[in-house]
Structures are given as structure tokens and as C-alpha cells.
Write a protein that holds these residues in place. Structure first.
Motif, PDB file in Angstrom:
ATOM      1  N   ALA A 206      32.096 -19.459  23.321  1.00  0.00           N
ATOM      2  CA  ALA A 206      32.677 -20.676  23.899  1.00  0.00           C
ATOM      3  C   ALA A 206      34.068 -20.953  23.323  1.00  0.00           C
ATOM      4  N   LYS A 207      34.228 -20.777  22.025  1.00  0.00           N
ATOM      5  CA  LYS A 207      35.538 -20.991  21.397  1.00  0.00           C
ATOM      6  C   LYS A 207      36.540 -19.969  21.916  1.00  0.00           C
ATOM      7  N   LEU A 208      36.115 -18.717  21.999  1.00  0.00           N
ATOM      8  CA  LEU A 208      37.002 -17.673  22.489  1.00  0.00           C
ATOM      9  C   LEU A 208      37.422 -17.951  23.927  1.00  0.00           C
ATOM     10  N   ARG A 209      36.477 -18.360  24.750  1.00  0.00           N
ATOM     11  CA  ARG A 209      36.788 -18.674  26.157  1.00  0.00           C
ATOM     12  C   ARG A 209      37.814 -19.805  26.223  1.00  0.00           C
ATOM     13  N   ALA A 210      37.641 -20.817  25.396  1.00  0.00           N
ATOM     14  CA  ALA A 210      38.573 -21.949  25.386  1.00  0.00           C
ATOM     15  C   ALA A 210      39.969 -21.533  24.927  1.00  0.00           C
ATOM     16  N   GLU A 211      40.036 -20.593  24.007  1.00  0.00           N
ATOM     17  CA  GLU A 211      41.316 -20.123  23.470  1.00  0.00           C
ATOM     18  C   GLU A 211      42.031 -19.156  24.407  1.00  0.00           C
ATOM     19  N   LEU A 212      41.278 -18.567  25.344  1.00  0.00           N
ATOM     20  CA  LEU A 212      41.860 -17.570  26.241  1.00  0.00           C
ATOM     21  C   LEU A 212      41.658 -17.951  27.709  1.00  0.00           C
ATOM     22  N   PRO A 213      42.198 -19.088  28.131  1.00  0.00           N
ATOM     23  CA  PRO A 213      42.028 -19.478  29.530  1.00  0.00           C
ATOM     24  C   PRO A 213      42.722 -18.482  30.459  1.00  0.00           C
ATOM     25  N   GLY A 214      42.056 -18.170  31.540  1.00  0.00           N
ATOM     26  CA  GLY A 214      42.635 -17.271  32.521  1.00  0.00           C
ATOM     27  C   GLY A 214      42.514 -15.787  32.191  1.00  0.00           C
ATOM     28  N   VAL A 215      41.994 -15.462  31.024  1.00  0.00           N
ATOM     29  CA  VAL A 215      41.826 -14.072  30.633  1.00  0.00           C
ATOM     30  C   VAL A 215      40.432 -13.613  31.070  1.00  0.00           C
ATOM     31  N   ARG A 216      40.355 -12.453  31.695  1.00  0.00           N
ATOM     32  CA  ARG A 216      39.069 -11.886  32.116  1.00  0.00           C
ATOM     33  C   ARG A 216      38.298 -11.456  30.869  1.00  0.00           C
ATOM     34  N   ILE A 217      37.057 -11.919  30.750  1.00  0.00           N
ATOM     35  CA  ILE A 217      36.222 -11.552  29.603  1.00  0.00           C
ATOM     36  C   ILE A 217      34.970 -10.847  30.093  1.00  0.00           C
ATOM     37  N   VAL A 218      34.796  -9.613  29.616  1.00  0.00           N
ATOM     38  CA  VAL A 218      33.614  -8.815  29.898  1.00  0.00           C
ATOM     39  C   VAL A 218      32.862  -8.683  28.582  1.00  0.00           C
ATOM     40  N   ALA A 219      31.568  -8.995  28.617  1.00  0.00           N
ATOM     41  CA  ALA A 219      30.761  -8.942  27.399  1.00  0.00           C
ATOM     42  C   ALA A 219      29.545  -8.057  27.610  1.00  0.00           C
ATOM     43  N   TYR A 220      29.118  -7.439  26.536  1.00  0.00           N
ATOM     44  CA  TYR A 220      27.910  -6.617  26.594  1.00  0.00           C
ATOM     45  C   TYR A 220      27.057  -6.874  25.356  1.00  0.00           C
ATOM     46  N   GLY A 221      25.759  -6.657  25.525  1.00  0.00           N
ATOM     47  CA  GLY A 221      24.832  -6.846  24.409  1.00  0.00           C
ATOM     48  C   GLY A 221      23.498  -6.203  24.717  1.00  0.00           C
ATOM     49  N   SER A 222      22.601  -6.330  23.803  1.00  0.00           N
ATOM     50  CA  SER A 222      21.276  -5.731  23.933  1.00  0.00           C
ATOM     51  C   SER A 222      20.514  -6.336  25.104  1.00  0.00           C
ATOM     52  N   HIS A 223      19.857  -5.478  25.878  1.00  0.00           N
ATOM     53  CA  HIS A 223      19.089  -5.949  27.034  1.00  0.00           C
ATOM     54  C   HIS A 223      17.900  -6.809  26.622  1.00  0.00           C
ATOM     55  N   VAL A 224      17.432  -6.659  25.402  1.00  0.00           N
ATOM     56  CA  VAL A 224      16.287  -7.464  24.952  1.00  0.00           C
ATOM     57  C   VAL A 224      16.715  -8.832  24.428  1.00  0.00           C
ATOM     58  N   ASP A 225      18.007  -9.017  24.213  1.00  0.00           N
ATOM     59  CA  ASP A 225      18.505 -10.307  23.728  1.00  0.00           C
ATOM     60  C   ASP A 225      18.936 -11.164  24.922  1.00  0.00           C
ATOM     61  N   VAL A 226      17.962 -11.520  25.727  1.00  0.00           N
ATOM     62  CA  VAL A 226      18.200 -12.249  26.968  1.00  0.00           C
ATOM     63  C   VAL A 226      18.920 -13.569  26.720  1.00  0.00           C
ATOM     64  N   GLU A 227      18.570 -14.259  25.666  1.00  0.00           N
ATOM     65  CA  GLU A 227      19.198 -15.557  25.372  1.00  0.00           C
ATOM     66  C   GLU A 227      20.683 -15.417  25.069  1.00  0.00           C
TER      67      GLU A 227
END
Length: 113
Positions: free
Chosen positions: A60-81
């Protein structure tokens, strides 16, 4: 500005950087969210790739600091939350690591340009 990557996983970082290079792209890496933000302030990127398991990451902090920047994230498939939280925090695309790897070769240019 080249794309940015937040990851402290050396092997996976190398894979992403090499794939980007094969597509004529440059990816600047950061091991901490603070370092990534410092690099982004110098020269705002079009796209950022985040490893959701980086211990310094506050999406959330990163998103707020980088408005308008495309953000792609990846993580473990078992970490649904964690994947769900990244979507709610404003990441443009959130993928399980396996899907990220499957799409890396074909989609990296779209993620970073």
C-alpha cells in the motif's frame, strides 16, 4: 527509466533480469522497498515487479509512492491472503509465482514499458 524489480532472491532476480535483457529491456534491482523507492524517485519507471515475500515490502505504501506506475506482483500460490492483499492495495497484476514464470517470457515487455 528502466523497469524496477524488488527481490532479495538472487537466483530469481537473475532470471528476471536475463529475460528482460533478452527482450532489450533494462531492469534495475533493489533488495529493499526503501532502495526501490529511492531509485524510483531519481527516475520514475513505467513498471515495477514485486516479490510479495520481500520482508521490507508494504504494498500500500509503495502504491501510494508510485502513482501511475504499473505494478506487477508475484508470490506463493498457497499464500492466498498475501496475493489478495496485494490486489486490494492496488497492484495492477498479481500472479502466483508459477503463473508469473509462465508469462515472464511473453509478457515482461508489457509489464515494464
Amino acid at each position: 527509466m528502466p523497469g524496477l524489480l524488488l527481490s532479495d532472491d538472487l537466483i530469481f532476480t537473475s532470471r528476471i533480469v536475463a529475460t528482460a535483457r533478452a527482450h532489450g529491456l533494462t531492469v534495475v534491482t533493489a533488495k529493499t522497498a526503501e532502495a526501490l523507492l529511492a531509485k524510483a524517485k531519481d527516475d520514475p519507471p513505467a513498471g515495477v515487479i514485486l516479490d510479495l515475500h520481500n520482508p521490507t515490502l508494504d504494498v500500500a505504501k509503495l502504491r501510494a509512492e508510485l502513482p501511475g506506475v504499473r505494478i506487477v506482483a508475484y508470490g506463493s500460490h498457497v499464500d492466498v491472503e498475501r496475493l489478495k492483499a496485494a490486489r486490494q492495495a492496488g497492484c495492477d497484476l498479481v500472479l502466483p509465482r508459477s503463473a508469473f514464470v509462465d508469462k515472464l517470457e511473453t509478457d515482461i515487455a508489457g509489464w515494464l514499458l
